[in-house]
Design a protein around this motif. Structure first.
Motif, PDB file in Angstrom:
ATOM      1  N   ILE A   1       0.962  -1.245   0.062  1.00 44.54           N
ATOM      2  CA  ILE A   1       0.061  -0.048  -0.081  1.00 44.54           C
ATOM      3  C   ILE A   1       0.867   1.185   0.109  1.00 44.54           C
ATOM      4  N   ALA A   2       2.089   1.289   0.719  1.00 44.22           N
ATOM      5  CA  ALA A   2       2.860   2.482   0.819  1.00 44.22           C
ATOM      6  C   ALA A   2       3.533   2.547  -0.423  1.00 44.22           C
ATOM      7  N   GLY A   3       3.840   1.515  -1.193  1.00 43.71           N
ATOM      8  CA  GLY A   3       4.600   1.551  -2.641  1.00 43.71           C
ATOM      9  C   GLY A   3       3.524   2.263  -3.434  1.00 43.71           C
ATOM     10  N   THR A   4       2.125   1.915  -3.435  1.00 40.11           N
ATOM     11  CA  THR A   4       1.259   2.415  -4.303  1.00 40.11           C
ATOM     12  C   THR A   4       0.982   3.963  -4.060  1.00 40.11           C
ATOM     13  N   ILE A   5       1.138   4.212  -2.974  1.00 42.58           N
ATOM     14  CA  ILE A   5       0.869   5.594  -2.569  1.00 42.58           C
ATOM     15  C   ILE A   5       2.199   6.462  -3.042  1.00 42.58           C
ATOM     16  N   ILE A   6       3.080   5.828  -2.888  1.00 42.88           N
ATOM     17  CA  ILE A   6       4.445   6.776  -3.182  1.00 42.88           C
ATOM     18  C   ILE A   6       4.753   6.846  -4.824  1.00 42.88           C
ATOM     19  N   ALA A   7       4.333   5.755  -5.607  1.00 47.95           N
ATOM     20  CA  ALA A   7       4.227   5.676  -6.972  1.00 47.95           C
ATOM     21  C   ALA A   7       3.207   6.580  -7.661  1.00 47.95           C
ATOM     22  N   SER A   8       2.004   6.728  -6.890  1.00 49.73           N
ATOM     23  CA  SER A   8       0.880   7.844  -7.467  1.00 49.73           C
ATOM     24  C   SER A   8       1.393   9.125  -7.062  1.00 49.73           C
ATOM     25  N   TYR A   9       2.105   9.443  -6.167  1.00 51.80           N
ATOM     26  CA  TYR A   9       2.678  10.785  -5.878  1.00 51.80           C
ATOM     27  C   TYR A   9       3.725  11.231  -6.771  1.00 51.80           C
ATOM     28  N   THR A  10       4.397  10.417  -7.162  1.00 51.45           N
ATOM     29  CA  THR A  10       5.498  10.782  -8.130  1.00 51.45           C
ATOM     30  C   THR A  10       4.920  10.866  -9.590  1.00 51.45           C
ATOM     31  N   ASP A  11       3.910  10.042  -9.955  1.00 58.37           N
ATOM     32  CA  ASP A  11       3.363  10.349 -11.118  1.00 58.37           C
ATOM     33  C   ASP A  11       2.685  11.576 -11.321  1.00 58.37           C
ATOM     34  N   ALA A  12       2.156  12.079 -10.185  1.00 56.49           N
ATOM     35  CA  ALA A  12       1.548  13.304  -9.856  1.00 56.49           C
ATOM     36  C   ALA A  12       2.444  14.370 -10.273  1.00 56.49           C
ATOM     37  N   LEU A  13       3.576  14.435  -9.620  1.00 59.86           N
ATOM     38  CA  LEU A  13       4.771  15.224  -9.623  1.00 59.86           C
ATOM     39  C   LEU A  13       5.075  15.547 -11.212  1.00 59.86           C
ATOM     40  N   ILE A  14       5.408  14.484 -11.883  1.00 59.94           N
ATOM     41  CA  ILE A  14       5.855  14.279 -13.087  1.00 59.94           C
ATOM     42  C   ILE A  14       4.795  15.027 -14.206  1.00 59.94           C
ATOM     43  N   TYR A  15       3.348  14.885 -13.705  1.00 61.72           N
ATOM     44  CA  TYR A  15       2.460  15.309 -14.813  1.00 61.72           C
ATOM     45  C   TYR A  15       2.377  16.929 -14.284  1.00 61.72           C
TER      46      TYR A  15
END
Length: 74
Positions: free
Chosen positions: A19-33
Protein backbone atom coordinates in the motif's frame (compact mmCIF):
# COMPACT_ATOMS: atom_id res chain seq x y z
CA UNK A 1 -0.62 -32.32 0.27
CA UNK A 2 1.06 -29.72 2.46
CA UNK A 3 0.25 -26.08 2.87
CA UNK A 4 2.60 -23.23 3.60
CA UNK A 5 1.95 -21.36 6.81
CA UNK A 6 2.65 -17.62 6.61
CA UNK A 7 2.74 -15.74 9.91
CA UNK A 8 0.04 -13.10 10.11
CA UNK A 9 2.57 -10.43 11.18
CA UNK A 10 4.60 -10.98 8.03
CA UNK A 11 1.47 -10.81 5.92
CA UNK A 12 0.44 -7.49 7.49
CA UNK A 13 3.91 -6.06 6.90
CA UNK A 14 3.78 -7.09 3.23
CA UNK A 15 0.33 -5.56 2.80
CA UNK A 16 1.51 -2.32 4.41
CA UNK A 17 4.58 -2.18 2.13
CA UNK A 18 2.45 -2.73 -0.96
CA UNK A 19 0.00 0.00 0.00
CA UNK A 20 2.85 2.41 0.82
CA UNK A 21 4.49 1.62 -2.53
CA UNK A 22 1.28 2.40 -4.40
CA UNK A 23 0.87 5.72 -2.62
CA UNK A 24 4.47 6.72 -3.32
CA UNK A 25 4.20 5.70 -6.99
CA UNK A 26 0.98 7.72 -7.42
CA UNK A 27 2.59 10.75 -5.80
CA UNK A 28 5.62 10.65 -8.09
CA UNK A 29 3.37 10.26 -11.15
CA UNK A 30 1.44 13.35 -10.04
CA UNK A 31 4.67 15.35 -9.68
CA UNK A 32 5.80 14.33 -13.16
CA UNK A 33 2.42 15.32 -14.64
CA UNK A 34 2.45 18.62 -12.74
CA UNK A 35 5.89 19.55 -14.11
CA UNK A 36 5.02 18.52 -17.65
CA UNK A 37 1.72 20.38 -17.67
CA UNK A 38 3.39 23.58 -16.52
CA UNK A 39 5.91 23.28 -19.36
CA UNK A 40 3.04 22.89 -21.82
CA UNK A 41 1.52 26.12 -20.47
CA UNK A 42 4.89 27.81 -20.86
CA UNK A 43 5.20 26.60 -24.46
CA UNK A 44 1.68 27.70 -25.34
CA UNK A 45 2.57 31.15 -24.04
CA UNK A 46 6.14 31.59 -25.25
CA UNK A 47 6.19 29.86 -28.63
CA UNK A 48 2.59 29.57 -29.84
CA UNK A 49 1.16 32.73 -28.22
CA UNK A 50 -2.12 30.98 -27.29
CA UNK A 51 -1.78 31.97 -23.63
CA UNK A 52 -1.00 35.47 -22.34
CA UNK A 53 2.68 36.42 -22.09
CA UNK A 54 2.58 36.33 -18.27
CA UNK A 55 2.61 32.49 -18.36
CA UNK A 56 6.06 32.48 -19.97
CA UNK A 57 7.80 34.07 -16.97
CA UNK A 58 10.51 31.91 -15.39
CA UNK A 59 12.06 32.13 -11.94
CA UNK A 60 15.84 32.03 -11.38
CA UNK A 61 15.87 28.20 -11.55
CA UNK A 62 14.07 28.20 -14.92
CA UNK A 63 10.67 27.04 -13.64
CA UNK A 64 7.53 28.63 -15.15
CA UNK A 65 6.02 29.57 -11.79
CA UNK A 66 2.93 31.40 -13.10
CA UNK A 67 2.08 28.37 -15.23
CA UNK A 68 2.59 26.19 -12.13
CA UNK A 69 0.03 28.27 -10.28
CA UNK A 70 -2.43 27.87 -13.15
CA UNK A 71 -2.00 24.10 -13.16
CA UNK A 72 -2.39 23.97 -9.38
CA UNK A 73 -5.69 25.89 -9.60
CA UNK A 74 -6.99 23.71 -12.42
Amino acid sequence: MTSVKIPSNLLLILIFLMIAGTIIASYTDALIYFGGASRVGYSLSFYDRYFPKVFSKLNKEGVPYISNILILVL
